[in-house]
Design a protein around this motif. Structure first.
Motif, short mmCIF file in Angstrom:
data_model
loop_
_atom_site.label_atom_id
_atom_site.label_comp_id
_atom_site.label_asym_id
_atom_site.label_seq_id
_atom_site.Cartn_x
_atom_site.Cartn_y
_atom_site.Cartn_z
N GLY A 8 -16.89 61.98 -44.06
CA GLY A 8 -16.83 60.79 -44.98
C GLY A 8 -18.07 60.22 -45.67
N LYS A 9 -19.24 60.98 -45.17
CA LYS A 9 -20.50 60.55 -45.78
C LYS A 9 -20.78 61.42 -47.17
N THR A 10 -20.87 62.52 -46.94
CA THR A 10 -20.99 63.11 -47.95
C THR A 10 -19.83 63.92 -48.29
N LEU A 11 -18.95 63.70 -48.26
CA LEU A 11 -17.45 63.88 -49.15
C LEU A 11 -17.37 65.36 -49.09
N THR A 12 -17.26 65.85 -48.03
CA THR A 12 -17.09 67.72 -47.60
C THR A 12 -16.24 68.22 -46.78
#
Length: 342
Positions: A8-12
């Protein structure tokens, strides 16, 4: 174990074949070996940063899934080997909303604690859930069909919210992705015949045609030229601009069911005078409070006539093929991508 993990932090997203196996921790825990797990439109919004999800740690997404129980806690009413589906949402059971049976409004539970959004979900070989979120599949309903139980439970809630929907009323379904198709099958099973389906992607219209409902299938430009009015419009697109346009197709006393999940950034401009003059009703539909039993009944009643992956345009993928699954779904080549997990 295998899993498709979202950060969720890097949307990966990434495929991980060494994600930790879940273990029984509480007496009411149930561990499900996942067999079918869907990719929802909400998942696409999550990956694109348009819908809130956990940022605490990377975790498997997936809030639509079915499978077989492999382990249970000491106080569980379930047993190993049972075929089940999992309701990803639950009540906190303490707030005023939950105690009134409306946990979709809960500020701490409901969609704010969803399995596969805030907790480890079904894009994995195994998942641990509390037993009060587990439902046995009825005899005659396969785990393949059960993979669609969660979206059908949302449709069941939407149908209840919009009721009464009288047979003979003119109904317009806007958007023929999987949710539009599930509305098509549900309405046809319940006796509705005067239904039009609007979809700009002609491949998806061809998929709807395979359901052999006899419903009228058109592209949005046809609606614009015709200027026909409808008693009920069910928006399955999740696009604010689409609502802005299609809202004008309601006749006096009409209902607009906003079913598609719009990103929080979307806006739509509508004319308040129309709402007054036509006595229009706008109906929002949020998740599936206590509607899993209805959905299971629908699955059993509809059977293979309607709940058929080929007819619905559902394609299965391995977890390791997640990139192809997302690509095909975004391109509209399939109505739904479903992980089939060995």
């Amino acid at each position: 174990m295998e899993a498709v993990v979202f950060d969720g932090k890097t949307l990966t997203l990434k495929y991980d074949n060494k994600y930790p196996l879940p273990k029984i921790e509480n007496d009411d825990d149930v561990i499900v070996k996942v067999e079918y797990s869907g990719i929802c439109g909400t998942d696409l919004h999550i990956v694109q940063g348009e819908f809130p999800a956990s940022k605490e740690r990377p975790l498997p997404l997936g809030h639509e899934f079915s499978g077989t129980i492999t382990d249970v806690g000491k106080k569980s009413v379930f047993r190993k080997g049972q075929k089940v589906v999992v309701d990803p949402n639950r009540a906190c059971s303490l707030c005023d909303f939950c105690r009134k049976g409306k946990y979709q409004y809960c500020l701490t539970a409901g969609i704010n604690s969803t399995v596969g959004i805030w907790r480890d979900g079904g894009w994995a070989q195994y998942v641990k859930v509390p037993q009060d979120q587990v439902y046995l599949l009825p005899d005659g309903v396969s785990t393949e069909q059960g993979g669609l139980c969660e979206p059908y439970s949302c449709v069941a809630h939407g149908y209840d919210r919009a009721s009464p929907l009288l047979v003979g009323e003119k109904i317009l379904i806007v958007g023929a992705g999987i949710i539009g198709n599930l509305w098509v099958t549900s309405l046809h099973q319940l006796g509705h015949r005067d239904v039009t389906v609007s979809e700009m992607n002609k491949v998806r219209l061809e998929i709807v045609n395979k359901l052999e409902t006899g419903y009228r299938l058109v592209t949005p430009d046809v609606l614009e030229k015709e200027k026909q009015l409808y008693d009920v419009i069910i928006d399955c697109t999740g696009v604010g601009k689409v609502m802005e346009i299609s809202f004008n197709y309601l006749r006096h006393g009409g209902k607009y069911v906003l079913f598609g999940c719009c990103p929080p950034t979307h806006q739509a401009s509508i004319n308040p005078f129309q709402i007054y003059d036509k006595e229009l009703t706008i109906i929002g539909v949020k998740i599936n409070p206590f509607s899993f039993p209805n959905a299971l009944g629908w699955l059993k009643a509809m059977g293979n006539r309607y709940v058929n992956y080929e007819k619905l345009g559902v394609k299965t993928y391995a977890l390791s093929e997640y990139e192809s699954a997302l690509k095909d779904l975004r391109a509209g080549l399939v109505s739904k991508a479903m992980f089939k997990i060995n």
